[in-house]
Design an enzyme around this catalytic site. Structure first.
Site, PDB file in Angstrom:
ATOM      1  NE  ARG A 246      -4.226  -1.322   0.165  1.00  0.00           N
ATOM      2  CZ  ARG A 246      -4.290  -2.168  -0.639  1.00  0.00           C
ATOM      3  NH1 ARG A 246      -3.128  -2.644  -1.665  1.00  0.00           N
ATOM      4  NH2 ARG A 246      -5.345  -3.284  -0.464  1.00  0.00           N
ATOM      5  CD  GLU A 275      -3.755   3.080  -5.150  1.00  0.00           C
ATOM      6  OE1 GLU A 275      -4.574   2.725  -5.566  1.00  0.00           O
ATOM      7  OE2 GLU A 275      -2.109   3.015  -4.718  1.00  0.00           O
ATOM      8  CG  HIS A 293      -3.613  -1.183  -7.134  1.00  0.00           C
ATOM      9  ND1 HIS A 293      -4.097  -0.314  -5.493  1.00  0.00           N
ATOM     10  CD2 HIS A 293      -3.702  -2.304  -6.677  1.00  0.00           C
ATOM     11  CE1 HIS A 293      -4.090  -1.421  -4.561  1.00  0.00           C
ATOM     12  NE2 HIS A 293      -3.867  -2.719  -5.286  1.00  0.00           N
TER      13      HIS A 293
END
Ligand SMILES: O=CC(=O)O
Length: 332
Positions: A246, A275, A293
Protein backbone atom coordinates in the site's frame (compact mmCIF):
# COMPACT_ATOMS: atom_id res chain seq x y z
CA UNK A 1 -38.86 -17.52 8.42
CA UNK A 2 -37.46 -14.23 7.03
CA UNK A 3 -34.69 -14.70 4.53
CA UNK A 4 -31.23 -13.31 5.22
CA UNK A 5 -30.06 -10.36 3.12
CA UNK A 6 -26.66 -10.01 1.49
CA UNK A 7 -25.63 -6.51 0.41
CA UNK A 8 -23.31 -6.27 -2.59
CA UNK A 9 -21.12 -3.16 -2.65
CA UNK A 10 -19.34 -3.10 -6.01
CA UNK A 11 -19.59 -5.55 -8.88
CA UNK A 12 -19.23 -9.28 -9.39
CA UNK A 13 -17.18 -9.47 -12.61
CA UNK A 14 -16.33 -13.16 -12.98
CA UNK A 15 -17.85 -15.60 -10.51
CA UNK A 16 -21.44 -15.00 -11.59
CA UNK A 17 -22.62 -18.59 -11.13
CA UNK A 18 -21.28 -18.81 -7.59
CA UNK A 19 -22.77 -15.45 -6.71
CA UNK A 20 -26.16 -16.28 -8.17
CA UNK A 21 -26.18 -19.61 -6.34
CA UNK A 22 -26.29 -17.65 -3.06
CA UNK A 23 -29.86 -16.64 -3.90
CA UNK A 24 -30.90 -20.11 -2.75
CA UNK A 25 -29.98 -18.98 0.79
CA UNK A 26 -30.60 -15.25 0.84
CA UNK A 27 -31.87 -12.14 -0.92
CA UNK A 28 -29.02 -10.50 -2.80
CA UNK A 29 -29.46 -6.75 -2.75
CA UNK A 30 -27.57 -3.68 -3.95
CA UNK A 31 -27.68 -0.10 -2.67
CA UNK A 32 -29.26 2.79 -4.56
CA UNK A 33 -26.57 5.16 -3.31
CA UNK A 34 -24.08 6.67 -5.71
CA UNK A 35 -22.24 8.73 -3.09
CA UNK A 36 -21.11 8.30 0.50
CA UNK A 37 -23.71 10.79 1.74
CA UNK A 38 -26.45 8.80 -0.01
CA UNK A 39 -25.11 5.54 1.40
CA UNK A 40 -25.10 6.90 4.95
CA UNK A 41 -28.69 8.09 4.38
CA UNK A 42 -29.71 4.72 3.03
CA UNK A 43 -28.32 3.07 6.16
CA UNK A 44 -30.07 5.58 8.43
CA UNK A 45 -33.46 5.48 6.70
CA UNK A 46 -33.89 1.74 7.19
CA UNK A 47 -33.69 0.65 3.55
CA UNK A 48 -30.82 -1.71 4.37
CA UNK A 49 -32.33 -3.13 7.56
CA UNK A 50 -32.05 -6.88 7.72
CA UNK A 51 -28.69 -7.06 5.90
CA UNK A 52 -26.69 -9.81 7.59
CA UNK A 53 -23.53 -9.84 5.50
CA UNK A 54 -21.85 -7.30 3.21
CA UNK A 55 -19.74 -8.31 0.22
CA UNK A 56 -17.56 -5.35 -0.70
CA UNK A 57 -14.97 -4.69 -3.40
CA UNK A 58 -11.89 -2.47 -3.28
CA UNK A 59 -13.43 -0.15 -5.89
CA UNK A 60 -16.68 0.32 -3.95
CA UNK A 61 -14.78 2.76 -1.73
CA UNK A 62 -15.45 5.18 -4.62
CA UNK A 63 -19.10 5.22 -3.53
CA UNK A 64 -19.13 4.55 0.19
CA UNK A 65 -15.73 5.93 1.20
CA UNK A 66 -13.83 4.15 3.98
CA UNK A 67 -15.61 1.84 6.39
CA UNK A 68 -14.59 4.15 9.21
CA UNK A 69 -16.16 4.98 12.54
CA UNK A 70 -18.90 7.12 10.98
CA UNK A 71 -19.94 4.53 8.43
CA UNK A 72 -19.65 1.39 10.56
CA UNK A 73 -21.73 3.03 13.26
CA UNK A 74 -24.68 3.69 10.93
CA UNK A 75 -24.77 0.15 9.51
CA UNK A 76 -27.99 -1.64 10.47
CA UNK A 77 -27.71 -3.64 13.73
CA UNK A 78 -28.39 -6.77 11.71
CA UNK A 79 -24.99 -6.57 9.92
CA UNK A 80 -22.70 -9.19 11.44
CA UNK A 81 -20.15 -9.84 8.70
CA UNK A 82 -18.16 -7.85 6.15
CA UNK A 83 -16.43 -9.88 3.44
CA UNK A 84 -13.82 -7.75 1.71
CA UNK A 85 -12.67 -8.83 -1.74
CA UNK A 86 -8.97 -8.04 -1.36
CA UNK A 87 -5.92 -9.03 0.61
CA UNK A 88 -5.39 -5.56 2.06
CA UNK A 89 -8.31 -4.30 4.14
CA UNK A 90 -7.02 -0.88 5.18
CA UNK A 91 -10.31 0.59 3.81
CA UNK A 92 -12.03 -0.95 6.85
CA UNK A 93 -11.56 0.12 10.47
CA UNK A 94 -11.43 -3.37 11.95
CA UNK A 95 -11.29 -2.09 15.54
CA UNK A 96 -14.61 -0.28 15.15
CA UNK A 97 -16.09 -3.40 13.54
CA UNK A 98 -14.89 -5.55 16.44
CA UNK A 99 -16.45 -3.13 18.93
CA UNK A 100 -19.75 -3.40 17.03
CA UNK A 101 -19.62 -7.19 16.93
CA UNK A 102 -18.98 -7.34 13.18
CA UNK A 103 -16.54 -9.96 11.86
CA UNK A 104 -14.37 -9.10 8.86
CA UNK A 105 -12.78 -11.39 6.30
CA UNK A 106 -10.30 -10.66 3.53
CA UNK A 107 -8.85 -12.65 0.63
CA UNK A 108 -5.34 -13.90 1.37
CA UNK A 109 -3.54 -16.71 -0.52
CA UNK A 110 -5.47 -16.27 -3.78
CA UNK A 111 -3.53 -13.06 -4.44
CA UNK A 112 -0.05 -14.39 -3.65
CA UNK A 113 1.21 -15.51 -7.05
CA UNK A 114 -0.03 -12.57 -9.09
CA UNK A 115 1.23 -10.01 -6.58
CA UNK A 116 4.61 -11.69 -6.16
CA UNK A 117 4.90 -11.90 -9.96
CA UNK A 118 4.42 -8.16 -10.45
CA UNK A 119 6.74 -7.61 -7.49
CA UNK A 120 9.46 -9.58 -9.31
CA UNK A 121 8.73 -7.69 -12.53
CA UNK A 122 9.24 -4.38 -10.70
CA UNK A 123 12.44 -5.62 -9.01
CA UNK A 124 13.92 -6.67 -12.35
CA UNK A 125 12.72 -3.54 -14.14
CA UNK A 126 14.05 -1.20 -11.45
CA UNK A 127 17.40 -3.02 -11.12
CA UNK A 128 17.94 -3.12 -14.86
CA UNK A 129 16.82 0.49 -15.26
CA UNK A 130 14.48 -0.29 -18.15
CA UNK A 131 12.10 2.61 -17.71
CA UNK A 132 14.01 5.53 -19.31
CA UNK A 133 14.69 3.55 -22.50
CA UNK A 134 11.16 2.22 -22.70
CA UNK A 135 10.07 5.87 -22.65
CA UNK A 136 12.70 7.10 -25.16
CA UNK A 137 11.92 4.26 -27.61
CA UNK A 138 8.28 5.39 -27.78
CA UNK A 139 9.47 8.96 -28.37
CA UNK A 140 11.46 7.74 -31.41
CA UNK A 141 14.83 8.02 -29.63
CA UNK A 142 15.77 4.33 -29.35
CA UNK A 143 17.74 3.97 -26.06
CA UNK A 144 17.87 7.76 -25.54
CA UNK A 145 20.70 10.31 -25.92
CA UNK A 146 22.88 9.70 -24.07
CA UNK A 147 21.96 6.05 -23.55
CA UNK A 148 21.03 5.08 -20.00
CA UNK A 149 23.63 3.83 -17.52
CA UNK A 150 24.09 0.06 -17.42
CA UNK A 151 21.64 -1.80 -15.21
CA UNK A 152 22.36 -4.30 -12.46
CA UNK A 153 21.85 -8.07 -12.33
CA UNK A 154 19.71 -9.53 -9.54
CA UNK A 155 22.12 -12.45 -9.05
CA UNK A 156 23.93 -12.20 -5.73
CA UNK A 157 22.04 -9.09 -4.58
CA UNK A 158 20.49 -9.03 -1.10
CA UNK A 159 16.72 -8.69 -1.17
CA UNK A 160 15.22 -7.42 2.09
CA UNK A 161 11.57 -8.41 2.38
CA UNK A 162 9.68 -6.24 4.83
CA UNK A 163 6.58 -8.24 5.73
CA UNK A 164 6.97 -11.98 5.29
CA UNK A 165 3.34 -13.02 4.93
CA UNK A 166 1.96 -15.06 2.05
CA UNK A 167 3.07 -12.61 -0.65
CA UNK A 168 6.50 -12.06 0.93
CA UNK A 169 7.15 -15.79 1.13
CA UNK A 170 5.97 -16.35 -2.43
CA UNK A 171 8.28 -13.55 -3.59
CA UNK A 172 11.16 -15.14 -1.69
CA UNK A 173 10.86 -18.32 -3.79
CA UNK A 174 10.68 -16.36 -7.02
CA UNK A 175 13.63 -14.15 -6.12
CA UNK A 176 15.70 -17.22 -5.20
CA UNK A 177 15.24 -18.45 -8.75
CA UNK A 178 17.14 -15.27 -9.72
CA UNK A 179 19.87 -16.15 -7.17
CA UNK A 180 19.04 -13.27 -4.83
CA UNK A 181 19.97 -13.65 -1.12
CA UNK A 182 16.91 -13.20 1.06
CA UNK A 183 16.68 -11.49 4.43
CA UNK A 184 13.42 -10.47 6.05
CA UNK A 185 11.88 -8.50 8.85
CA UNK A 186 8.42 -9.17 10.19
CA UNK A 187 6.26 -8.33 13.23
CA UNK A 188 6.96 -11.87 14.45
CA UNK A 189 9.89 -14.04 13.53
CA UNK A 190 8.71 -17.00 11.42
CA UNK A 191 9.24 -20.66 12.28
CA UNK A 192 12.25 -22.16 10.50
CA UNK A 193 9.86 -24.08 8.29
CA UNK A 194 8.03 -20.96 7.10
CA UNK A 195 11.22 -18.89 6.82
CA UNK A 196 12.64 -21.68 4.67
CA UNK A 197 16.21 -20.39 4.80
CA UNK A 198 15.48 -16.65 4.73
CA UNK A 199 17.47 -14.90 7.47
CA UNK A 200 15.53 -12.89 10.06
CA UNK A 201 17.07 -9.46 10.72
CA UNK A 202 16.08 -6.36 12.66
CA UNK A 203 14.31 -3.55 10.81
CA UNK A 204 17.51 -1.47 11.00
CA UNK A 205 19.69 -4.26 9.61
CA UNK A 206 17.27 -4.82 6.75
CA UNK A 207 17.41 -1.13 5.88
CA UNK A 208 21.19 -0.85 6.06
CA UNK A 209 22.21 -4.08 4.31
CA UNK A 210 19.66 -4.67 1.51
CA UNK A 211 20.45 -3.92 -2.13
CA UNK A 212 16.74 -4.17 -2.90
CA UNK A 213 13.96 -3.54 -0.38
CA UNK A 214 10.53 -4.98 -1.04
CA UNK A 215 7.49 -3.77 0.88
CA UNK A 216 5.03 -6.57 1.53
CA UNK A 217 3.45 -5.47 4.77
CA UNK A 218 -0.16 -4.44 5.40
CA UNK A 219 -1.09 -0.80 5.93
CA UNK A 220 -2.35 -0.05 9.42
CA UNK A 221 -1.74 2.48 12.17
CA UNK A 222 1.63 0.87 13.00
CA UNK A 223 2.93 0.73 9.43
CA UNK A 224 1.82 4.14 8.11
CA UNK A 225 4.99 5.90 6.78
CA UNK A 226 7.13 3.00 7.99
CA UNK A 227 9.73 4.31 5.52
CA UNK A 228 10.39 8.03 5.75
CA UNK A 229 13.39 10.40 5.77
CA UNK A 230 15.20 8.71 8.69
CA UNK A 231 14.80 5.25 7.14
CA UNK A 232 15.91 6.37 3.65
CA UNK A 233 19.04 7.81 5.27
CA UNK A 234 19.83 4.44 6.86
CA UNK A 235 19.74 2.61 3.51
CA UNK A 236 22.69 1.77 1.29
CA UNK A 237 23.34 4.52 -1.26
CA UNK A 238 21.85 3.37 -4.56
CA UNK A 239 19.24 1.07 -3.00
CA UNK A 240 16.27 -0.11 -5.11
CA UNK A 241 12.80 -0.05 -3.50
CA UNK A 242 9.69 -1.86 -4.68
CA UNK A 243 6.18 -1.47 -3.26
CA UNK A 244 3.22 -3.68 -4.14
CA UNK A 245 1.61 -3.39 -0.67
CA UNK A 246 0.00 0.00 0.00
CA UNK A 247 1.33 3.42 -0.94
CA UNK A 248 1.07 4.95 2.52
CA UNK A 249 3.57 2.54 4.09
CA UNK A 250 6.11 4.91 2.49
CA UNK A 251 6.22 8.67 2.90
CA UNK A 252 6.02 9.63 -0.80
CA UNK A 253 7.28 13.16 -0.26
CA UNK A 254 10.37 11.81 1.53
CA UNK A 255 10.82 9.16 -1.18
CA UNK A 256 10.87 11.79 -3.92
CA UNK A 257 13.56 13.71 -2.00
CA UNK A 258 15.62 10.51 -1.48
CA UNK A 259 15.38 9.77 -5.22
CA UNK A 260 16.32 13.33 -6.18
CA UNK A 261 19.32 13.16 -3.82
CA UNK A 262 20.45 9.89 -5.46
CA UNK A 263 20.23 7.97 -2.15
CA UNK A 264 17.54 5.75 -3.69
CA UNK A 265 18.61 4.74 -7.22
CA UNK A 266 15.34 3.44 -8.59
CA UNK A 267 11.88 2.46 -7.52
CA UNK A 268 9.11 0.17 -8.77
CA UNK A 269 5.61 1.06 -7.60
CA UNK A 270 2.22 -0.54 -8.01
CA UNK A 271 0.57 1.42 -5.18
CA UNK A 272 0.45 5.09 -4.13
CA UNK A 273 -0.36 7.14 -1.08
CA UNK A 274 -3.37 8.90 -2.59
CA UNK A 275 -4.48 6.62 -5.43
CA UNK A 276 -5.27 7.39 -8.19
CA UNK A 277 -3.30 10.61 -7.64
CA UNK A 278 0.44 10.17 -8.06
CA UNK A 279 3.06 12.49 -6.61
CA UNK A 280 4.35 14.68 -9.51
CA UNK A 281 7.92 14.01 -8.33
CA UNK A 282 7.42 10.30 -9.05
CA UNK A 283 5.92 10.90 -12.48
CA UNK A 284 8.77 13.26 -13.39
CA UNK A 285 11.52 10.82 -12.36
CA UNK A 286 12.50 8.35 -15.13
CA UNK A 287 14.04 6.02 -12.55
CA UNK A 288 10.60 5.21 -11.19
CA UNK A 289 8.58 2.43 -12.79
CA UNK A 290 4.90 3.10 -12.28
CA UNK A 291 2.08 0.56 -12.61
CA UNK A 292 -1.50 1.62 -11.78
CA UNK A 293 -2.28 -0.86 -8.97
CA UNK A 294 -2.45 -4.02 -11.08
CA UNK A 295 -0.96 -6.52 -8.62
CA UNK A 296 -3.93 -8.89 -8.87
CA UNK A 297 -5.11 -7.79 -12.31
CA UNK A 298 -5.31 -11.17 -14.01
CA UNK A 299 -8.30 -13.18 -15.16
CA UNK A 300 -7.36 -16.14 -12.96
CA UNK A 301 -6.57 -14.19 -9.80
CA UNK A 302 -9.60 -11.89 -9.99
CA UNK A 303 -11.81 -14.95 -10.44
CA UNK A 304 -10.15 -16.81 -7.57
CA UNK A 305 -10.55 -13.75 -5.32
CA UNK A 306 -14.27 -13.47 -6.03
CA UNK A 307 -14.74 -17.20 -5.46
CA UNK A 308 -12.92 -16.92 -2.13
CA UNK A 309 -15.04 -13.98 -1.00
CA UNK A 310 -18.28 -15.65 -2.07
CA UNK A 311 -17.19 -18.76 -0.16
CA UNK A 312 -17.00 -16.63 2.97
CA UNK A 313 -20.49 -15.22 2.35
CA UNK A 314 -21.85 -18.70 1.77
CA UNK A 315 -20.15 -19.94 4.90
CA UNK A 316 -21.82 -17.36 7.14
CA UNK A 317 -25.19 -18.06 5.56
CA UNK A 318 -24.80 -21.80 6.02
CA UNK A 319 -22.86 -22.04 9.28
CA UNK A 320 -22.86 -18.58 10.87
CA UNK A 321 -19.05 -18.35 10.70
CA UNK A 322 -16.46 -17.12 8.23
CA UNK A 323 -13.82 -19.37 6.67
CA UNK A 324 -11.15 -16.85 7.54
CA UNK A 325 -11.16 -13.71 9.65
CA UNK A 326 -8.59 -10.91 9.48
CA UNK A 327 -5.67 -11.43 11.90
CA UNK A 328 -6.84 -8.62 14.24
CA UNK A 329 -9.97 -10.67 14.97
CA UNK A 330 -8.28 -14.07 15.25
CA UNK A 331 -8.65 -14.10 19.04
CA UNK A 332 -12.06 -12.41 19.21
O1 LIG B 1 -4.38 -4.58 -3.61
C1 LIG B 1 -4.91 -5.65 -3.73
C2 LIG B 1 -5.48 -6.38 -2.62
O2 LIG B 1 -5.48 -5.85 -1.50
O3 LIG B 1 -5.94 -7.50 -2.83
Amino acid sequence: MTRQKVLLLGEIEHAHDSWNSLSAFADLITPRAQTRAEFLDECRNGRLDGVFVIYRTFASVGITGRFDDELVNVLPDTVKFICHNGAGYDQIDVYVCTARGIRVSNVPTAVNDATADINMFLILGALRGFNPSMMSLREGNWRGHPPPPLGHDPQGKTLGILGMGGIGRNLKKKAEAFSMKIIYHNRCRLTDELADGARYVSFEELLSTSDVISLNLPLNQDTHHKLSTREFEMMKKGVVIVNTARGAVMDEEALVKALDAGRVASVGLDVYENEPKIHPGLIANPHVILVPHMGTWTEQTQTAMEEWNIRNVRSVLETGALHNVVPEQADV
